[in-house]
Write a protein that holds these residues in place. Structure first.
Motif, PDB file in Angstrom:
ATOM      1  N   TYR A   1     -43.914 -49.957  61.828  1.00 26.51           N
ATOM      2  CA  TYR A   1     -45.054 -50.868  61.892  1.00 26.51           C
ATOM      3  C   TYR A   1     -45.011 -51.835  60.713  1.00 26.51           C
ATOM      4  CZ  TYR A   1     -46.864 -47.793  65.474  1.00 26.51           C
ATOM      5  OH  TYR A   1     -47.022 -47.067  66.627  1.00 26.51           O
ATOM      6  N   THR A   2     -45.368 -53.090  60.977  1.00 28.42           N
ATOM      7  CA  THR A   2     -45.441 -54.091  59.918  1.00 28.42           C
ATOM      8  C   THR A   2     -46.673 -53.790  59.058  1.00 28.42           C
ATOM      9  OG1 THR A   2     -46.820 -55.619  61.176  1.00 28.42           O
ATOM     10  CG2 THR A   2     -44.415 -55.822  61.441  1.00 28.42           C
ATOM     11  N   PRO A   3     -46.781 -54.384  57.867  1.00 27.83           N
ATOM     12  CA  PRO A   3     -47.985 -54.187  57.051  1.00 27.83           C
ATOM     13  C   PRO A   3     -49.272 -54.586  57.786  1.00 27.83           C
ATOM     14  CG  PRO A   3     -46.255 -55.150  55.716  1.00 27.83           C
ATOM     15  CD  PRO A   3     -45.757 -55.137  57.141  1.00 27.83           C
ATOM     16  N   ALA A   4     -49.141 -55.498  58.751  1.00 33.60           N
ATOM     17  CA  ALA A   4     -50.308 -55.928  59.535  1.00 33.60           C
ATOM     18  C   ALA A   4     -50.612 -54.952  60.676  1.00 33.60           C
ATOM     19  CB  ALA A   4     -50.070 -57.321  60.093  1.00 33.60           C
ATOM     20  N   GLY A   5     -49.776 -53.922  60.855  1.00 30.71           N
ATOM     21  CA  GLY A   5     -50.023 -52.911  61.883  1.00 30.71           C
ATOM     22  C   GLY A   5     -49.366 -53.179  63.222  1.00 30.71           C
ATOM     23  N   LYS A   6     -48.500 -54.183  63.305  1.00 31.51           N
ATOM     24  CA  LYS A   6     -47.831 -54.505  64.563  1.00 31.51           C
ATOM     25  C   LYS A   6     -46.588 -53.633  64.731  1.00 31.51           C
ATOM     26  CE  LYS A   6     -46.681 -58.388  67.447  1.00 31.51           C
ATOM     27  NZ  LYS A   6     -46.729 -59.815  67.614  1.00 31.51           N
ATOM     28  N   ALA A   7     -46.431 -53.038  65.918  1.00 33.41           N
ATOM     29  CA  ALA A   7     -45.292 -52.166  66.206  1.00 33.41           C
ATOM     30  C   ALA A   7     -44.028 -52.999  66.418  1.00 33.41           C
ATOM     31  CB  ALA A   7     -45.566 -51.331  67.448  1.00 33.41           C
TER      32      ALA A   7
ATOM     33  N   ILE B   1     -37.799 -55.323  69.604  1.00 37.63           N
ATOM     34  CA  ILE B   1     -38.899 -55.376  70.575  1.00 37.63           C
ATOM     35  C   ILE B   1     -40.214 -55.245  69.799  1.00 37.63           C
ATOM     36  CG2 ILE B   1     -39.887 -54.321  72.645  1.00 37.63           C
ATOM     37  CD1 ILE B   1     -37.056 -53.105  73.131  1.00 37.63           C
ATOM     38  N   TRP B   2     -41.183 -56.082  70.135  1.00 39.58           N
ATOM     39  CA  TRP B   2     -42.447 -56.143  69.393  1.00 39.58           C
ATOM     40  C   TRP B   2     -43.637 -55.673  70.224  1.00 39.58           C
ATOM     41  CZ3 TRP B   2     -42.687 -57.586  64.300  1.00 39.58           C
ATOM     42  CH2 TRP B   2     -41.539 -58.155  63.758  1.00 39.58           C
ATOM     43  N   GLY B   3     -44.699 -55.257  69.525  1.00 36.99           N
ATOM     44  CA  GLY B   3     -45.992 -54.963  70.131  1.00 36.99           C
ATOM     45  C   GLY B   3     -46.013 -53.711  70.980  1.00 36.99           C
ATOM     46  N   PRO B   4     -46.892 -53.682  71.994  1.00 36.74           N
ATOM     47  CA  PRO B   4     -47.021 -52.507  72.852  1.00 36.74           C
ATOM     48  C   PRO B   4     -45.711 -52.148  73.567  1.00 36.74           C
ATOM     49  CG  PRO B   4     -48.852 -54.008  73.234  1.00 36.74           C
ATOM     50  CD  PRO B   4     -47.889 -54.709  72.332  1.00 36.74           C
TER      51      PRO B   4
ATOM     52  N   ALA C   1     -42.828 -52.283  72.255  1.00 39.61           N
ATOM     53  CA  ALA C   1     -42.054 -51.504  71.278  1.00 39.61           C
ATOM     54  C   ALA C   1     -42.445 -50.032  71.333  1.00 39.61           C
ATOM     55  CB  ALA C   1     -42.270 -52.060  69.875  1.00 39.61           C
ATOM     56  N   GLU C   2     -43.736 -49.764  71.430  1.00 39.66           N
ATOM     57  CA  GLU C   2     -44.198 -48.371  71.514  1.00 39.66           C
ATOM     58  C   GLU C   2     -43.739 -47.724  72.815  1.00 39.66           C
ATOM     59  OE1 GLU C   2     -48.151 -48.570  68.760  1.00 39.66           O
ATOM     60  OE2 GLU C   2     -48.316 -49.382  70.792  1.00 39.66           O
ATOM     61  N   LEU C   3     -43.754 -48.471  73.905  1.00 45.06           N
ATOM     62  CA  LEU C   3     -43.267 -47.972  75.189  1.00 45.06           C
ATOM     63  C   LEU C   3     -41.767 -47.671  75.123  1.00 45.06           C
ATOM     64  CD1 LEU C   3     -43.657 -47.355  78.198  1.00 45.06           C
ATOM     65  CD2 LEU C   3     -43.245 -49.778  78.637  1.00 45.06           C
ATOM     66  N   ALA C   4     -41.007 -48.571  74.497  1.00 44.48           N
ATOM     67  CA  ALA C   4     -39.559 -48.375  74.375  1.00 44.48           C
ATOM     68  C   ALA C   4     -39.256 -47.098  73.591  1.00 44.48           C
ATOM     69  CB  ALA C   4     -38.913 -49.576  73.698  1.00 44.48           C
ATOM     70  N   LYS C   5     -40.014 -46.807  72.549  1.00 43.27           N
ATOM     71  CA  LYS C   5     -39.801 -45.591  71.759  1.00 43.27           C
ATOM     72  C   LYS C   5     -39.962 -44.355  72.633  1.00 43.27           C
ATOM     73  CE  LYS C   5     -39.404 -42.779  68.305  1.00 43.27           C
ATOM     74  NZ  LYS C   5     -38.087 -42.365  67.878  1.00 43.27           N
ATOM     75  N   LYS C   6     -40.926 -44.377  73.550  1.00 48.11           N
ATOM     76  CA  LYS C   6     -41.179 -43.229  74.430  1.00 48.11           C
ATOM     77  C   LYS C   6     -40.189 -43.152  75.581  1.00 48.11           C
ATOM     78  CE  LYS C   6     -46.141 -43.327  73.582  1.00 48.11           C
ATOM     79  NZ  LYS C   6     -47.445 -43.596  74.171  1.00 48.11           N
TER      80      LYS C   6
END
Length: 87
Positions: A18-24, A49-52, A54-59
């Motif tokens: 996550y970036t310091p701003a909280g973006k995945a 890959i950015w944002g939501p 990115a979280e989906l790709a991790k899963k």
């Protein structure tokens, strides 16, 4: 417009941070083969890959999975990427 389409295999574990701003943001290394037989070579391509997504790709994405990447590049404009799994 220039377009690049790549299909390859995920070459390592998917990294989510996550970036310091909280973006995945997720980083993936994609192994893309070029040529065939003894002339076959593998190119390693970095995919971010950015944002939501990115979280989906991790899963959803694991080492060895087939993955597609499509980039659209325009002179003087930022690159736009899309990815899709090929299971």
């Amino acid at each position: 417009m220039n377009q690049v389409n790549l299909i390859g295999r995920v070459g390592g574990e998917v990294e989510l941070r996550y970036t310091p701003a909280g973006k995945a943001v997720t980083s993936i290394t994609l192994a893309v083969d070029d040529g065939w037989g003894e002339a076959k070579k593998t190119a390693w391509v970095g995919v971010t890959i950015w944002g939501p997504t990115a979280e989906l790709a991790k899963k959803a994405v694991q080492k060895g999975d087939r993955l597609g990447r499509s980039d659209e590049r325009r002179v003087g404009k930022e690159c736009r990427s899309r990815w899709s799994p090929y299971h």
